[in-house]
Design an enzyme around this catalytic site. Structure first.
Site, mmCIF file in Angstrom:
data_model
loop_
_atom_site.group_PDB
_atom_site.id
_atom_site.type_symbol
_atom_site.label_atom_id
_atom_site.label_comp_id
_atom_site.label_asym_id
_atom_site.label_seq_id
_atom_site.Cartn_x
_atom_site.Cartn_y
_atom_site.Cartn_z
ATOM 1 N N HIS A 45 -22.573 54.705 41.814
ATOM 2 C CA HIS A 45 -24.013 54.733 42.099
ATOM 3 C C HIS A 45 -24.472 56.131 42.516
ATOM 4 C CE1 HIS A 45 -24.769 50.507 41.566
ATOM 5 N NE2 HIS A 45 -23.837 50.163 42.436
ATOM 6 N N GLN A 143 -13.321 45.872 45.429
ATOM 7 C CA GLN A 143 -14.568 45.663 46.159
ATOM 8 C C GLN A 143 -14.965 44.197 46.060
ATOM 9 O OE1 GLN A 143 -17.178 48.982 46.572
ATOM 10 N NE2 GLN A 143 -18.903 47.793 45.810
ATOM 11 N N GLU A 145 -17.882 41.840 46.431
ATOM 12 C CA GLU A 145 -19.330 41.984 46.497
ATOM 13 C C GLU A 145 -20.089 40.851 45.805
ATOM 14 O OE1 GLU A 145 -20.409 45.694 44.651
ATOM 15 O OE2 GLU A 145 -18.723 45.602 43.269
#
Length: 248
Positions: A45, A143, A145
């Site tokens: 990101h 991760q 998420e």
């Protein structure tokens, strides 16, 4: 390559770090002189790519702060490139199943256990024994998420080679229908569920900031790998504090 972060966590200590997204070696150099354990160069990101991330890692002072990369996706090519430019570990987005976790681990591991191709450009420069030791030194960090990942946490963390888990609270809250808000009891229960699963499987629990609670509270609860913020936000917050002090 000796992974100081891995040794710190193995000793039972917590490790605090920060996100780097500004493509300037001045930033990584300055942040590497602080009392942080790791810096994460974000290729998911931000505008960073492998070339800029390599320059940022080369700008770091000393070897006390461990360089990590968050790759853009759970892709063996992206993971291989991140490790070959010198990352000591990778955070892998959207690991939702046991199969996703196994894919990430194999991408970080040389044959016969994994599928990582051989071409460690930078590590070879400073560690001629890199290929022999990399499988033990590289950190694999899936991760967590999504709600699916929370529900599959035990299976994900049972995969051999998973070292740390990392809760991404914004995506997780969106996945649960909370649009980024992190104060709902159901969201907090999901975060707690990840912690308990990590403890069961001897995986280091990590998260972004405090996932809706103070970082000090999370550390007391047993979270060991926590980001304290993002370079850009820390810059803005520091400027705001300086302005406030100047005008008080």
């Amino acid at each position: 390559m000796k992974n100081q972060l891995k040794r710190t966590l193995a000793s039972g200590k917590h490790a605090l770090g920060a996100w780097v997204t500004i493509p300037s070696a001045d930033v990584s150099e300055a942040m590497s002189t602080l009392d942080l354990d790791w810096l994460l160069f974000d290729l998911e990101h931000s505008g960073l790519n492998e070339q800029s991330a390599q320059v940022l890692m080369q700008g770091m002072r000393g070897d006390r702060v461990t360089p990590l990369i968050r790759v853009a996706w759970n892709d063996p090519v992206l993971i291989k490139k991140a490790l070959d430019i010198g990352a000591h570990g990778v955070i892998v987005p959207m690991v939702n199943t046991k199969e996703d976790a196994l894919k990430a681990v194999q991408a970080c591991t040389y044959p016969p256990k994994g599928i990582r191709g051989c071409g460690p450009k930078r590590p070879w420069i400073y560690d001629p024994d890199y290929i022999a030791t990399a499988d033990e030194e590289v950190l694999v960090i899936p991760q967590i998420e999504t709600e699916e990942a929370v529900n599959n946490a035990d299976e994900i963390f049972a995969v051999e080679g998973v070292d740390i888990c990392f809760v991404g609270p914004f995506d997780l809250s969106i996945s649960m229908g909370f649009k980024g808000k992190q104060d709902d009891p159901k969201f907090q229960a999901a975060v707690d569920k990840v912690l308990e699963a990590a403890k069961r499987h001897n995986v280091v629990p990590g998260m972004w900031l405090g996932a809706g609670r103070p970082v000090t509270e999370r550390l007391r609860a047993g979270w060991k790998f926590i980001s304290i913020g993002l370079d850009l936000n820390l810059l803005v917050d520091g400027t705001k504090a300086a302005l406030k002090k100047a005008l008080d």
